[in-house]
Design an enzyme around this catalytic site. Structure first.
Site, PDB file in Angstrom:
ATOM      1  N   LYS A 190       0.871  -1.173   0.000  1.00 27.59           N
ATOM      2  CA  LYS A 190       0.000   0.000   0.000  1.00 27.59           C
ATOM      3  C   LYS A 190       0.910   1.226   0.000  1.00 27.59           C
ATOM      4  O   LYS A 190       1.407   1.651   1.035  1.00 27.59           O
ATOM      5  CB  LYS A 190      -0.878  -0.016   1.263  1.00 27.59           C
ATOM      6  CG  LYS A 190      -2.228   0.660   1.133  1.00 27.59           C
ATOM      7  CD  LYS A 190      -2.193   2.126   0.771  1.00 27.59           C
ATOM      8  CE  LYS A 190      -1.899   3.020   1.951  1.00 27.59           C
ATOM      9  NZ  LYS A 190      -1.701   4.430   1.552  1.00 27.59           N
ATOM     10  N   GLY A 243       6.695   5.171   8.469  1.00 29.98           N
ATOM     11  CA  GLY A 243       5.886   6.386   8.474  1.00 29.98           C
ATOM     12  C   GLY A 243       5.911   7.060   9.831  1.00 29.98           C
ATOM     13  O   GLY A 243       6.873   6.914  10.587  1.00 29.98           O
ATOM     14  N   SER A 244       4.831   7.764  10.152  1.00 29.41           N
ATOM     15  CA  SER A 244       4.813   8.564  11.380  1.00 29.41           C
ATOM     16  C   SER A 244       4.625   7.680  12.610  1.00 29.41           C
ATOM     17  O   SER A 244       4.029   6.597  12.542  1.00 29.41           O
ATOM     18  CB  SER A 244       3.683   9.591  11.314  1.00 29.41           C
ATOM     19  OG  SER A 244       2.438   8.938  11.289  1.00 29.41           O
ATOM     20  N   GLU A 246       2.729   8.347  15.069  1.00 33.75           N
ATOM     21  CA  GLU A 246       1.299   8.325  15.376  1.00 33.75           C
ATOM     22  C   GLU A 246       0.580   7.179  14.628  1.00 33.75           C
ATOM     23  O   GLU A 246      -0.176   6.408  15.221  1.00 33.75           O
ATOM     24  CB  GLU A 246       0.736   9.675  14.918  1.00 33.75           C
ATOM     25  CG  GLU A 246      -0.620  10.017  15.398  1.00 33.75           C
ATOM     26  CD  GLU A 246      -1.100  11.296  14.704  1.00 33.75           C
ATOM     27  OE1 GLU A 246      -0.277  12.101  14.223  1.00 33.75           O
ATOM     28  OE2 GLU A 246      -2.330  11.462  14.633  1.00 33.75           O
ATOM     29  N   GLU A 265       9.293   1.338  11.205  1.00 34.60           N
ATOM     30  CA  GLU A 265      10.340   2.354  11.170  1.00 34.60           C
ATOM     31  C   GLU A 265       9.641   3.695  11.195  1.00 34.60           C
ATOM     32  O   GLU A 265       8.952   4.076  10.263  1.00 34.60           O
ATOM     33  CB  GLU A 265      11.199   2.207   9.932  1.00 34.60           C
ATOM     34  CG  GLU A 265      12.471   3.002  10.062  1.00 34.60           C
ATOM     35  CD  GLU A 265      12.774   3.767   8.821  1.00 34.60           C
ATOM     36  OE1 GLU A 265      12.682   3.209   7.731  1.00 34.60           O
ATOM     37  OE2 GLU A 265      13.098   4.965   8.952  1.00 34.60           O
ATOM     38  N   CYS A 299      13.577  10.270   7.482  1.00 38.91           N
ATOM     39  CA  CYS A 299      13.367   9.879   8.877  1.00 38.91           C
ATOM     40  C   CYS A 299      14.632  10.049   9.712  1.00 38.91           C
ATOM     41  O   CYS A 299      14.562  10.379  10.893  1.00 38.91           O
ATOM     42  CB  CYS A 299      12.879   8.447   8.941  1.00 38.91           C
ATOM     43  SG  CYS A 299      13.859   7.325   7.930  1.00 38.91           S
ATOM     44  N   GLU A 399       9.067  15.849  15.354  1.00 37.88           N
ATOM     45  CA  GLU A 399       9.562  15.688  13.989  1.00 37.88           C
ATOM     46  C   GLU A 399       8.867  16.720  13.091  1.00 37.88           C
ATOM     47  O   GLU A 399       7.641  16.759  13.020  1.00 37.88           O
ATOM     48  CB  GLU A 399       9.256  14.263  13.497  1.00 37.88           C
ATOM     49  CG  GLU A 399       9.867  13.974  12.149  1.00 37.88           C
ATOM     50  CD  GLU A 399       9.715  12.511  11.731  1.00 37.88           C
ATOM     51  OE1 GLU A 399       8.582  12.009  11.703  1.00 37.88           O
ATOM     52  OE2 GLU A 399      10.743  11.875  11.433  1.00 37.88           O
TER      53      GLU A 399
HETATM   54  P1  NAI Z   1       1.629   8.590   7.797  1.00 40.96           P
HETATM   55  O1  NAI Z   1       2.446   7.800   8.745  1.00 40.96           O
HETATM   56  O2  NAI Z   1       0.207   8.814   8.177  1.00 40.96           O
HETATM   57  O3  NAI Z   1       1.653   7.886   6.344  1.00 40.96           O
HETATM   58  C1  NAI Z   1       2.531   6.839   5.979  1.00 40.96           C
HETATM   59  C2  NAI Z   1       1.747   5.718   5.321  1.00 40.96           C
HETATM   60  O4  NAI Z   1       0.800   5.191   6.251  1.00 40.96           O
HETATM   61  C3  NAI Z   1       0.925   6.126   4.090  1.00 40.96           C
HETATM   62  O5  NAI Z   1       0.981   5.101   3.134  1.00 40.96           O
HETATM   63  C4  NAI Z   1      -0.478   6.253   4.651  1.00 40.96           C
HETATM   64  O6  NAI Z   1      -1.471   6.066   3.687  1.00 40.96           O
HETATM   65  C5  NAI Z   1      -0.499   5.149   5.673  1.00 40.96           C
HETATM   66  N1  NAI Z   1      -1.493   5.314   6.746  1.00 40.96           N
HETATM   67  C6  NAI Z   1      -2.004   6.459   7.272  1.00 40.96           C
HETATM   68  N2  NAI Z   1      -2.879   6.191   8.242  1.00 40.96           N
HETATM   69  C7  NAI Z   1      -2.944   4.839   8.360  1.00 40.96           C
HETATM   70  C8  NAI Z   1      -3.666   3.940   9.197  1.00 40.96           C
HETATM   71  N3  NAI Z   1      -4.519   4.385  10.124  1.00 40.96           N
HETATM   72  N4  NAI Z   1      -3.461   2.626   9.054  1.00 40.96           N
HETATM   73  C9  NAI Z   1      -2.594   2.152   8.132  1.00 40.96           C
HETATM   74  N5  NAI Z   1      -1.908   2.947   7.304  1.00 40.96           N
HETATM   75  C10 NAI Z   1      -2.062   4.277   7.413  1.00 40.96           C
HETATM   76  O7  NAI Z   1       2.368   9.965   7.565  1.00 40.96           O
HETATM   77  P2  NAI Z   1       1.905  11.303   6.782  1.00 40.96           P
HETATM   78  O8  NAI Z   1       0.556  11.706   7.230  1.00 40.96           O
HETATM   79  O9  NAI Z   1       2.102  11.123   5.352  1.00 40.96           O
HETATM   80  O10 NAI Z   1       2.981  12.365   7.316  1.00 40.96           O
HETATM   81  C11 NAI Z   1       2.837  12.983   8.579  1.00 40.96           C
HETATM   82  C12 NAI Z   1       4.154  13.056   9.312  1.00 40.96           C
HETATM   83  O11 NAI Z   1       4.650  11.750   9.497  1.00 40.96           O
HETATM   84  C13 NAI Z   1       5.281  13.789   8.612  1.00 40.96           C
HETATM   85  O12 NAI Z   1       5.237  15.148   8.834  1.00 40.96           O
HETATM   86  C14 NAI Z   1       6.491  13.167   9.253  1.00 40.96           C
HETATM   87  O13 NAI Z   1       6.776  13.800  10.468  1.00 40.96           O
HETATM   88  C15 NAI Z   1       6.068  11.759   9.525  1.00 40.96           C
HETATM   89  N6  NAI Z   1       6.580  10.832   8.502  1.00 40.96           N
HETATM   90  C16 NAI Z   1       7.673  10.088   8.805  1.00 40.96           C
HETATM   91  C17 NAI Z   1       8.215   9.259   7.860  1.00 40.96           C
HETATM   92  C18 NAI Z   1       9.420   8.445   8.157  1.00 40.96           C
HETATM   93  O14 NAI Z   1      10.035   7.904   7.239  1.00 40.96           O
HETATM   94  N7  NAI Z   1       9.795   8.294   9.399  1.00 40.96           N
HETATM   95  C19 NAI Z   1       7.676   9.158   6.509  1.00 40.96           C
HETATM   96  C20 NAI Z   1       6.498   9.958   6.298  1.00 40.96           C
HETATM   97  C21 NAI Z   1       5.989  10.759   7.276  1.00 40.96           C
END
Ligand code: NAI
Ligand code: MG
Length: 496
Positions: A190, A243-244, A246, A265, A299, A399
């Protein structure tokens, strides 16, 4: 600082039109028929329409992955999987120019950066190709009486759900595809709603390489629909999430239903520590790009820049000078160093942190503003330096995911270590010094999964990386990663 250069917009037949989901080897619309536009963040324009997969599509994709897992694929030998990965490798190399272009148009990173990932992609795919023999049987030494034979079997865990973010999909998808194909698992990937295109193009190449139907399925869509359905699905055996923090917490909660294995991660607030004895000719550009690289959307970004008090003034002056020379603009321009942020939402979030930092009393030494004008309506922001930051401030604790650095002064190594570890995260850390003993002391003392000394961001797929504390758990890369896609089973036989 702004880019005024004209540049060609290369063409890819893949762009434009409506994209579909890959389920069981067939490209198909979302069952709801819904689509959404995906945007080029350098222009704000919609460049393709993506199928809006939801729980129904995830169900179908998981069923296809299960079917493939139990079918012909389960009889492939390690040698055959290795051959497949080699063919995938060659096709990825052959098509890399196009993949780099799609990535740049979809998520904004400079084309010079995405093209440079070609070597990395080659290394990571060949690493996993070298690991296909990790399953099978091993006979450990044991202390059982002579009539006993004991051995261990290893078997692929099954269906893997891979959820990846938008900041570097051309990299992050391989941490799922590589071990899945190496071990004989199957996957439902996904990708992030803001940058799904390279995952779709790579899936076409996997098919071209001869991957059996259903071994890798791709469901585009939103996190709250497709992502959460995958994380909670009772027939998914393992989730790999980047991802995040949260969202990572929600993934863990959703995994409890069937106790699926989880690898996370998550975010970081990594300390990058410059000692007074550092060679500033490498430390200044190194520390600057440790946070500005990919416009801060990494990240492991070294966002808390700890600088020894005695060199504070000189270091800041040189950092400001370096930052002022960086060109921000459309990533297709070969002169550009920093592309846009991924989305309007992310731009607003970063600008809000600039505001928070100023209100908290940090000194905005340079940058902090959105760049418009001839850059048009893309989501551009200046590289931004906050000086005199206190580690208690929100800009030092949360972050930001933008090109914003918090410069924090410290007195001595003990002080630096205390500040470095005063964080909820533990993904990475950097040390700039010419003293071997300082380097060792700090490398041992920093509570983080990767430590870089006089460099930042180096990554070898056979070594890998992972996080401490709220940066997640599980290790990506290295033999540990491959092991985590395998179940282990002990067999004891009385052969008397
Ligand atoms: P996110 O963590 O919500 O999105 C990452 C992935 O998770 C996307 O594919 C999204 O569709 C999916 N996702 C979202 N909600 C989900 C759920 N409830 N269940 C399963 N999958 C879900 O991050 P977002 O909203 O794109 O970015 C927000 C913040 O997250 C950024 O400002 C940054 O601080 C952090 N982030 C950190 C990353 C890292 O590599 N550590 C990468 C992207 C974002
Ligand atoms: Mg996009």
């Amino acid at each position: 600082m702004n880019s005024t250069q004209k540049f060609d917009v290369p063409h890819s037949a893949f762009l434009g039109g409506s994209k579909r989901l890959l389920i069981g080897g067939k490209w198909q619309q979302a069952s709801s028929g819904k689509e959404f536009g995906t945007v080029n963040p350098a222009t704000g324009e919609v460049i393709a329409r993506l199928a809006q997969g939801d729980a129904t599509d995830v169900d179908r994709a998981v069923a296809a992955a299960r079917h493939a897992f139990e079918g012909e694929w389960s009889r492939w030998t390690p040698y055959e999987r290795q051959r497949l990965l080699m063919r995938v490798h060659d096709l990825i190399e052959k098509n890399f120019e196009e993949l780099a272009l799609i990535e740049t148009l979809d998520m904004g990173a400079p084309l010079t950066r995405t093209k440079a990932l070609k070597n990395w992609a080659s290394q990571v795919i060949l690493f996993y190709a070298s690991q296909t023999g990790a399953g099978g049987t091993s006979t450990p030494h044991h202390s059982l009486p002579g009539q006993f034979s004991a051995f261990k079997l290893k078997a692929p865990v099954g269906v893997v759900g891979g959820i990846i973010p938008w900041n570097a999909p051309l990299i992050s998808q391989w941490w799922i595809l590589g071990p899945t194909l190496a071990t004989g698992c199957t996957a439902v990937l996904k990708p992030a709603e803001d940058a799904s295109l390279t995952a779709l193009r790579v899936a076409e190449l996997l098919q071209e390489a001869g991957m059996p139907d259903g071994v890798v399925n791709v469901v585009t869509g939103f996190g709250r629909e497709a992502g959460s359905a995958l994380a909670a699905h009772p027939d998914v055996d393992r989730i790999a999430f980047t991802g995040s923090t949260e969202t990572g917490r929600k993934i863990v909660e959703a995994s409890a239903g069937n106790m699926k294995r989880v690898q996370l991660e998550l975010g970081g607030k990594s300390p990058d520590i410059v000692f007074a004895d550092a060679n500033l000719d490498i430390a200044v550009p190194g520390a600057a790009m440790a946070v500005y690289g990919n416009s801060g959307q990494i990240c492991t970004a070294g966002t808390r820049l700890l600088v020894q008090r005695s060199i504070q003034e000189e270091f800041l002056a040189r950092l400001e000078d370096f930052s002022s020379k960086l060109r921000v603009g459309n990533g297709l321009d070969p002169e550009v160093n920093l592309g846009p942020l991924i989305s309007r939402k992310q731009l607003d979030r970063v600008l809000q942190y600039v505001d928070i930092g100023s209100k908290e009393g940090a000194t905005l030494a340079s940058g902090g503003k959105r760049l418009g004008g001839e850059l048009g309506s893309g989501y551009f922001i200046e590289p931004t330096i906050f000086a005199s930051v206190n580690n208690e401030m929100r800009i030092a604790r949360e972050e930001i995911f933008g090109p914003v650095v918090s410069v924090i002064p410290f007195d001595d190594a003990e002080d630096a270590l205390r500040i470095a570890n005063d964080t909820d995260y533990g993904l990475a850390g950097g040390i700039w010094t010419q003293s071997v003993s300082t380097a060792h002391r700090m490398a041992q003392g920093i509570k983080a999964g990767t430590i870089w000394v006089n460099c930042y961001g180096a990554l070898d797929p056979s070594v890998g990386f992972g996080g401490f504390k709220m940066s997640g758990y599980g290790w990506k890369g290295g033999s540990e990663h491959v092991e985590s896609f395998l179940y282990q089973k002990a067999v004891y036989m009385n052969i008397a």
